[in-house]
Design an enzyme around this catalytic site. Structure first.
Site, PDB file in Angstrom:
ATOM      1  N   LYS A  65       0.812  -1.227   0.000  1.00 23.66           N
ATOM      2  CA  LYS A  65       0.000   0.000   0.000  1.00 23.66           C
ATOM      3  C   LYS A  65       0.847   1.280   0.000  1.00 23.66           C
ATOM      4  CE  LYS A  65      -4.157  -1.815   2.254  1.00 23.66           C
ATOM      5  NZ  LYS A  65      -5.153  -1.574   3.304  1.00 23.66           N
ATOM      6  N   ASP A 102     -10.444   2.759   2.211  1.00 24.17           N
ATOM      7  CA  ASP A 102     -10.676   2.239   3.568  1.00 24.17           C
ATOM      8  C   ASP A 102     -11.448   3.258   4.411  1.00 24.17           C
ATOM      9  OD1 ASP A 102      -9.567  -0.288   3.383  1.00 24.17           O
ATOM     10  OD2 ASP A 102      -7.552   0.379   3.928  1.00 24.17           O
TER      11      ASP A 102
HETATM   12  P1  NAP Z   1      -0.562  -2.229  11.589  1.00 26.09           P
HETATM   13  O1  NAP Z   1      -0.247  -1.050  10.736  1.00 26.09           O
HETATM   14  O2  NAP Z   1       0.473  -3.290  11.755  1.00 26.09           O
HETATM   15  O3  NAP Z   1      -0.965  -1.677  13.062  1.00 26.09           O
HETATM   16  C1  NAP Z   1      -1.219  -2.581  14.118  1.00 26.09           C
HETATM   17  C2  NAP Z   1      -1.750  -1.801  15.318  1.00 26.09           C
HETATM   18  O4  NAP Z   1      -2.047  -2.742  16.362  1.00 26.09           O
HETATM   19  C3  NAP Z   1      -0.740  -0.792  15.907  1.00 26.09           C
HETATM   20  O5  NAP Z   1      -1.433   0.305  16.438  1.00 26.09           O
HETATM   21  C4  NAP Z   1      -0.083  -1.627  17.019  1.00 26.09           C
HETATM   22  O6  NAP Z   1       0.477  -0.852  18.050  1.00 26.09           O
HETATM   23  C5  NAP Z   1      -1.299  -2.375  17.550  1.00 26.09           C
HETATM   24  N1  NAP Z   1      -0.927  -3.572  18.278  1.00 26.09           N
HETATM   25  C6  NAP Z   1      -0.428  -4.737  17.769  1.00 26.09           C
HETATM   26  N2  NAP Z   1      -0.191  -5.607  18.773  1.00 26.09           N
HETATM   27  C7  NAP Z   1      -0.527  -4.981  19.934  1.00 26.09           C
HETATM   28  C8  NAP Z   1      -0.502  -5.361  21.311  1.00 26.09           C
HETATM   29  N3  NAP Z   1      -0.077  -6.588  21.686  1.00 26.09           N
HETATM   30  N4  NAP Z   1      -0.942  -4.456  22.230  1.00 26.09           N
HETATM   31  C9  NAP Z   1      -1.379  -3.228  21.845  1.00 26.09           C
HETATM   32  N5  NAP Z   1      -1.413  -2.815  20.564  1.00 26.09           N
HETATM   33  C10 NAP Z   1      -1.001  -3.686  19.621  1.00 26.09           C
HETATM   34  O7  NAP Z   1      -1.867  -2.983  11.076  1.00 26.09           O
HETATM   35  P2  NAP Z   1      -3.141  -2.375  10.298  1.00 26.09           P
HETATM   36  O8  NAP Z   1      -2.946  -2.531   8.854  1.00 26.09           O
HETATM   37  O9  NAP Z   1      -3.422  -1.030  10.859  1.00 26.09           O
HETATM   38  O10 NAP Z   1      -4.282  -3.436  10.715  1.00 26.09           O
HETATM   39  C11 NAP Z   1      -4.724  -3.544  12.047  1.00 26.09           C
HETATM   40  C12 NAP Z   1      -5.902  -4.515  12.128  1.00 26.09           C
HETATM   41  O11 NAP Z   1      -6.977  -4.056  11.317  1.00 26.09           O
HETATM   42  C13 NAP Z   1      -5.597  -5.931  11.623  1.00 26.09           C
HETATM   43  O12 NAP Z   1      -6.210  -6.839  12.493  1.00 26.09           O
HETATM   44  C14 NAP Z   1      -6.244  -5.972  10.243  1.00 26.09           C
HETATM   45  O13 NAP Z   1      -6.643  -7.269   9.883  1.00 26.09           O
HETATM   46  C15 NAP Z   1      -7.436  -5.076  10.463  1.00 26.09           C
HETATM   47  N6  NAP Z   1      -7.919  -4.439   9.215  1.00 26.09           N
HETATM   48  C16 NAP Z   1      -9.234  -4.596   8.877  1.00 26.09           C
HETATM   49  C17 NAP Z   1      -9.721  -3.985   7.731  1.00 26.09           C
HETATM   50  C18 NAP Z   1     -11.158  -4.169   7.342  1.00 26.09           C
HETATM   51  O14 NAP Z   1     -11.501  -3.915   6.188  1.00 26.09           O
HETATM   52  N7  NAP Z   1     -12.018  -4.550   8.263  1.00 26.09           N
HETATM   53  C19 NAP Z   1      -8.879  -3.193   6.933  1.00 26.09           C
HETATM   54  C20 NAP Z   1      -7.538  -3.036   7.327  1.00 26.09           C
HETATM   55  C21 NAP Z   1      -7.074  -3.663   8.485  1.00 26.09           C
HETATM   56  P3  NAP Z   1       2.020  -0.357  17.955  1.00 26.09           P
HETATM   57  O15 NAP Z   1       2.014   0.840  17.043  1.00 26.09           O
HETATM   58  O16 NAP Z   1       2.379  -0.039  19.352  1.00 26.09           O
HETATM   59  O17 NAP Z   1       2.805  -1.509  17.367  1.00 26.09           O
END
Ligand code: NAP
Length: 279
Positions: A65, A102
């Protein structure tokens, strides 16, 4: 035949071919939506060859992305603000353009689930947990929708500060340990962290401080009913799952490539829910 795709690495898990395939069949369109696995080092050449390979456009997912953001010939204002591209199309001048759907996808699902009045609750406030790529799109979507205050709490505070910079007059960082106070002030709690997703620990949060007219949204959709959403329902609060965002974010791309605006219908949702169900 019109051709579109989803590109990622890996890509086998993507539900996008199922969503777009459903719409192609529903509307009787002579089109194809393909799943394409491209490693990061091959991604620039893949983009450069799109036109020659006869594609009308496609979706971009992890890990491409941000790379797509830097490689397209033009960006929508929204993609520019979010800093990532999930939808590619050719504009009237045949330039490769990048959009990010999104943000409107998340908001459209809230509109459908909660009714348009959700933005008025408590003067228009939201508390976003997480500050990754998805959070950035969601904060932009909430700001575009006119919320007066968006609080962001993240395990790594510096990443939350990057979201504050989107609009320091309306976005504010919140320390994780201050969540109960922030929850008491908000009317919409959104989990954008990966906590609660299959293979990850649950989001351990007591929802008691939330006001009685608050709603809870989780963008995790595997499982569909996360522990957070179950806790919201147990408190009698509206619970908005992550699948709707996935379905709604697909609409603008399909409309651009195949020249038909599809609907997010119960039949489409049922099809994806069945696919998500553990075998
Ligand atoms: P990302 O950029 O890797 O961000 C992950 C986020 O989760 C960060 O804020 C991270 O905090 C936090 N996190 C991870 N492990 C954690 C823990 N143990 N304790 C507290 N915070 C934690 O991922 P993303 O692309 O934003 O996606 C995040 C989620 O959204 C995923 O589950 C993905 O499948 C979902 N998603 C859904 C859709 C949909 O269409 N429904 C679209 C996109 C994403 P830190 O910054 O501190 O690491």
């Amino acid at each position: 035949m019109i051709r579109a795709f989803v590109v990622g690495h890996p890509i086998a898990h993507s539900r996008s071919p199922l969503i777009h395939g459903h719409w192609l069949a529903e509307h009787g369109i002579d089109g194809r939506y393909e799943r394409i696995d491209v490693a990061p080092e091959a991604f620039p050449a893949f983009l450069a060859g799109l036109r020659a390979n006869g594609f009308a456009g496609g979706n971009v997912t992890i890990p491409h992305k941000e790379a797509a953001f830097g490689l397209v010939e033009s960006l929508t204002p929204r993609a520019e603000r979010i800093g990532a591209v999930n939808t590619l199309f050719f504009d009237g001048s045949e330039r490769l353009c990048g959009d990010n759907t999104d943000a409107p996808g998340f908001v459209a699902h809230l509109d459908q689930s909660l009714g348009l009045g959700w933005t008025e609750r408590g003067g228009g406030t939201a508390l976003v947990l997480g500050a990754g790529g998805a959070a950035r799109a969601i904060v932009v979507g909430l700001l575009e929708r006119g919320l007066s205050r968006v609080w962001v709490a993240n395990r790594t505070p510096a990443r939350a500060e990057a979201l504050v910079a989107l609009d320091p007059t309306r976005v504010e960082g919140v320390a994780w340990h201050d969540l109960p106070d922030a929850m008491a002030r908000t009317r919409l709690l959104v989990n954008t962290t990966s906590l609660g997703m299959v293979g990850h620990p649950p989001l351990a949060l007591d929802l008691l401080p939330l006001p009685e007219d608050a709603a809870v949204a989780d963008i995790v959709y595997a499982p569909l009913e996360t522990p957070l959403l179950a806790a919201a329902r147990a408190r009698g609060l509206p619970a908005v799952d992550g699948l709707g965002m996935l379905l709604h974010q697909a609409v603008p791309g399909f409309a651009r490539w195949f020249r038909t605006t599809p609907g997010v219908t119960p039949a489409l949702r049922a099809r994806i829910v069945a696919d998500l169900a553990p075998a």
